[in-house]
Design a protein around this motif. Structure first.
Motif, PDB file in Angstrom:
ATOM      1  N   ALA A  48       0.993  -1.250  -0.079  1.00 56.59           N
ATOM      2  CA  ALA A  48       0.025  -0.069  -0.144  1.00 56.59           C
ATOM      3  C   ALA A  48       0.816   1.156  -0.192  1.00 56.59           C
ATOM      4  CB  ALA A  48      -0.785   0.087   1.348  1.00 56.59           C
ATOM      5  N   ASP A  49       0.467   2.111  -0.613  1.00 54.89           N
ATOM      6  CA  ASP A  49       0.954   3.590  -0.895  1.00 54.89           C
ATOM      7  C   ASP A  49       0.705   4.133   0.691  1.00 54.89           C
ATOM      8  OD1 ASP A  49       1.758   6.318  -0.887  1.00 54.89           O
ATOM      9  OD2 ASP A  49       1.194   6.483  -2.905  1.00 54.89           O
ATOM     10  N   ASP A  50       2.070   4.458   1.487  1.00 53.67           N
ATOM     11  CA  ASP A  50       1.898   4.734   2.609  1.00 53.67           C
ATOM     12  C   ASP A  50       1.745   6.384   2.999  1.00 53.67           C
ATOM     13  OD1 ASP A  50       1.954   2.353   4.016  1.00 53.67           O
ATOM     14  OD2 ASP A  50       3.936   2.482   4.771  1.00 53.67           O
ATOM     15  N   LYS A  51       1.468   6.913   2.046  1.00 54.76           N
ATOM     16  CA  LYS A  51       1.102   8.531   2.097  1.00 54.76           C
ATOM     17  C   LYS A  51       0.099   8.706   3.279  1.00 54.76           C
ATOM     18  CE  LYS A  51       0.845  12.727  -0.095  1.00 54.76           C
ATOM     19  NZ  LYS A  51       0.358  13.772  -1.246  1.00 54.76           N
ATOM     20  N   VAL A  52       0.231   9.785   4.005  1.00 50.39           N
ATOM     21  CA  VAL A  52      -0.859  10.016   4.943  1.00 50.39           C
ATOM     22  C   VAL A  52      -1.442  11.254   4.462  1.00 50.39           C
ATOM     23  CG1 VAL A  52      -1.562  10.510   7.301  1.00 50.39           C
ATOM     24  CG2 VAL A  52       0.200   8.977   6.870  1.00 50.39           C
ATOM     25  N   PHE A  53      -2.903  11.141   4.663  1.00 49.34           N
ATOM     26  CA  PHE A  53      -4.017  12.263   4.137  1.00 49.34           C
ATOM     27  C   PHE A  53      -4.578  12.845   5.217  1.00 49.34           C
ATOM     28  CE2 PHE A  53      -3.049   9.842   0.499  1.00 49.34           C
ATOM     29  CZ  PHE A  53      -2.589  10.760  -0.712  1.00 49.34           C
ATOM     30  N   ASN A  54      -4.197  14.106   5.816  1.00 49.03           N
ATOM     31  CA  ASN A  54      -4.994  14.659   7.019  1.00 49.03           C
ATOM     32  C   ASN A  54      -6.117  15.379   6.313  1.00 49.03           C
ATOM     33  OD1 ASN A  54      -3.883  13.244   9.159  1.00 49.03           O
ATOM     34  ND2 ASN A  54      -1.877  14.274   8.459  1.00 49.03           N
ATOM     35  N   TRP A  55      -7.247  14.993   6.213  1.00 50.56           N
ATOM     36  CA  TRP A  55      -8.101  16.230   5.926  1.00 50.56           C
ATOM     37  C   TRP A  55      -9.394  16.574   6.624  1.00 50.56           C
ATOM     38  CZ3 TRP A  55     -10.376  13.180   0.599  1.00 50.56           C
ATOM     39  CH2 TRP A  55      -9.358  13.407  -0.611  1.00 50.56           C
ATOM     40  N   LYS A  56     -10.072  17.620   6.248  1.00 51.60           N
ATOM     41  CA  LYS A  56     -11.018  18.349   6.964  1.00 51.60           C
ATOM     42  C   LYS A  56     -12.463  17.955   6.318  1.00 51.60           C
ATOM     43  CE  LYS A  56      -8.394  22.365   8.229  1.00 51.60           C
ATOM     44  NZ  LYS A  56      -7.256  22.149   7.176  1.00 51.60           N
ATOM     45  N   LEU A  57     -13.404  17.777   7.021  1.00 52.96           N
ATOM     46  CA  LEU A  57     -14.951  17.360   6.343  1.00 52.96           C
ATOM     47  C   LEU A  57     -15.637  18.406   7.186  1.00 52.96           C
ATOM     48  CD1 LEU A  57     -16.695  14.125   5.643  1.00 52.96           C
ATOM     49  CD2 LEU A  57     -17.901  16.340   6.903  1.00 52.96           C
ATOM     50  N   VAL A  58     -16.436  19.566   6.435  1.00 57.13           N
ATOM     51  CA  VAL A  58     -17.140  20.337   7.172  1.00 57.13           C
ATOM     52  C   VAL A  58     -18.606  20.110   6.733  1.00 57.13           C
ATOM     53  CG1 VAL A  58     -15.444  22.435   7.043  1.00 57.13           C
ATOM     54  CG2 VAL A  58     -16.880  21.827   5.092  1.00 57.13           C
ATOM     55  N   MET A  59     -19.545  20.359   7.874  1.00 57.39           N
ATOM     56  CA  MET A  59     -20.918  19.937   7.573  1.00 57.39           C
ATOM     57  C   MET A  59     -21.676  20.951   7.599  1.00 57.39           C
ATOM     58  SD  MET A  59     -20.952  16.368   9.880  1.00 57.39           S
ATOM     59  CE  MET A  59     -20.308  17.061  11.432  1.00 57.39           C
TER      60      MET A  59
END
Lengths: 357, 357
Positions: A26-37
């Protein structure tokens, strides 16, 4: 550094291949995302499955896709969710299309159409029919991709302090009613009022409002509307109401394909879970409203329904004239709906049979 | 060798930790599993989403969980799927509970109950209510875990060469009808016949059968039943029909937690997708049956429905007496159903409104 390179750097690439057989790294890159509601965190039904949604994505991705939730107003206001995803302020959003109708003409019919598709039908149009393709086309100029995100199921007709016994009773009716239904009330002689959700309760008590919509028994009971109104009407205006997961297209394209698939699958799962939650809690809450709070259920008379129906068709005809894309959306929606109405008779009969003694 | 150990062996453990931030290393062990089905591969609706199901699991797990599909009869016969999962011949299965009723008394009500829950209601009972917990308890002694696996949605009442205008017309009726409905027909005077699916068509033509059930418009049209019968009756007997994903409990416990979660989520997604597929194709197929093949739709008269209903309740009462667990299942089912019936009136009204001119 990616894991593949890392292994190579460690000189154990060949060994890794042998050990993991057909499993590719697996590609180990980490994604830190925001989710607005567009709603507060943990809001019943609308947001109560969202913690689960992001937790499962984190767990299944082994921490490679970490999404932080923001309730309405925490990062951006409720109605700015689409813009925030479009301009990259947040990578993801959770809202409903008619909230952006001021910006995007074609959006509103995707939330709900009076006398239109119920949730199973809408899901089928979205997944198997052209629904998702068309909404993707609508959002494309803004760089936003839409996915399934839950459904409130059939909404009630709202809370009234005045009985509606004829079309005459609609004249001047001060009602809070968003979406297409608000336009239809206006066409039928009512005076729709636009006030913030927070003021609904006092406005009903003071007489600023004669009637109001909210969501359905679960949310309405929690809001306490049974204390501010006499009658609870059966619905016509929102046979279902679609919620959407939004993703910024550019950042979506940076995901490796396994995470793209995970996100897609999770929106299916979210949809299934949100509906199951509404199904249960609406039923329990309606029982409480009737048994404990002695709420009086009413239905609109046939002449009022026929007027609403004629005005809905008129509204949709006008809507279809707004753009070439709007016309394709309405044509696709109406064709799918017509097939579903014919097919629903079988199920409707069983539901009638269930009511027999 | 696991990846964690492998990295340690390569002496790059610390570097890996730094590179992947909060992402923890996935367990690289590869699982090659078999999934046996009670229907042929790619069978419309029942199996047509199964390739997608296993492909997505493979892609999202980066090849760590590889599931090979086997259609009915390829590895084990249709009705042996449960046994095969129980004894470990296959790690997974796809079937429906009433197929194992000869072995497990309590199973059959989970597939469908006449006049019972439609699909959204059943899903809600399964996920939010006690449905899955109870079925898990039923299968526990056999080391099998049940998950969502799709739903056919509301089935038609079946194909008849004889019109049913009274209870009298049921006497001696030679009908192929599985499940609880078959028992109810028997209690109402009919003579249910058990014949293999492959013989249905010729049996209808030769008069060995007066009537038969199959699935719904999509499958019935593909099977060509419109050429073997005159009338197509509206249903009462299967408001929904649940399909299940089965997993051998012991091998399930060997999965790392991310793959357990992936499997669970994928069953939600599968369920959503199967329903959307049935919703669309049943509607299109019903239209074809009526428009092109001039199939005549009929409904059972009220006295017949009332007889079916009384006998269904009697059957369920007897079922509840079979074991302490059977009683808890029936109580839970009936309580949930009663709440849902009350709550369904709102949606039913909208569906009635949609039929107005």
């Amino acid at each position: 550094m990616k894991r593949r390179n890392l292994l190579k750097a460690g000189g154990v690439g060949a060994l890794a291949l042998g050990a993991s057989a057909s499993a590719k790294a697996a590609d180990d890159k980490v994604f830190n995302w925001k989710l607005v509601m567009s709603w507060p965190k943990k809001f019943p039904g609308l947001a109560s499955s969202m913690d689960w949604f992001v937790d499962e994505i984190k767990k299944i991705s082994n921490g490679r896709l970490n999404i932080t939730l923001y309730g309405a107003g925490e990062l951006v206001p409720a109605f700015e969710v689409f813009n925030a995803v479009s301009d990259g302020t947040a990578e993801m959003g959770h809202g409903t299309p008619y909230y952006w109708k001021g910006k995007i003409t074609e959006a509103e019919v995707f939330t709900s159409v009076p006398f239109g598709m119920e949730a199973q039908e809408f899901n089928s149009w979205f997944i198997e029919g052209d629904g998702q393709k068309l909404l993707t086309e609508v959002y494309k100029p803004f760089g936003v991709k839409p996915f399934l995100g839950g459904n409130t199921l059939t909404q009630m007709g709202g809370w009234f302090n005045k009985e509606i016994n004829s079309i005459e009773d609609l004249k001047g009716l001060k009602i809070r009613m968003p979406g297409i239904a608000g336009e239809v009330y206006k066409m039928s002689g009512a005076s729709p009022v636009s006030i913030p959700g927070a003021e609904i309760f006092t406005s009903m008590q003071s007489g600023v409002l004669d009637a109001t919509d909210w969501v359905g028994p679960w949310n309405d009971l929690a809001f306490g509307l049974q204390k501010a109104a006499k009658y609870y009407y059966n619905g016509w205006q929102e046979p279902s109401a679609f919620m959407e997961i939004l993703v910024n297209e550019k950042v979506y394209e940076t995901l490796p394909s396994d995470l793209k698939d995970l996100l897609d699958i999770m929106t299916f799962a979210l949809n299934q879970r949100v509906m199951s939650e509404f199904k249960r809690n609406n039923a329990i809450s309606l029982k409480t409203l009737i048994d404990k709070y002695k709420v009086q259920i009413r239905s609109f008379p046939k002449e009022v329904i026929l007027s609403f129906k004629a005005n809905t068709e008129k509204y949709l005809d006008e809507f279809a004239n707004k753009s070439e894309l709007a016309k394709r959306i309405i044509d696709s929606y109406r064709t799918y709906l017509a097939e579903q109405i014919e097919a629903s008779k079988n199920r409707m009969q069983i539901e009638q049979y269930r009511l027999l003694p």
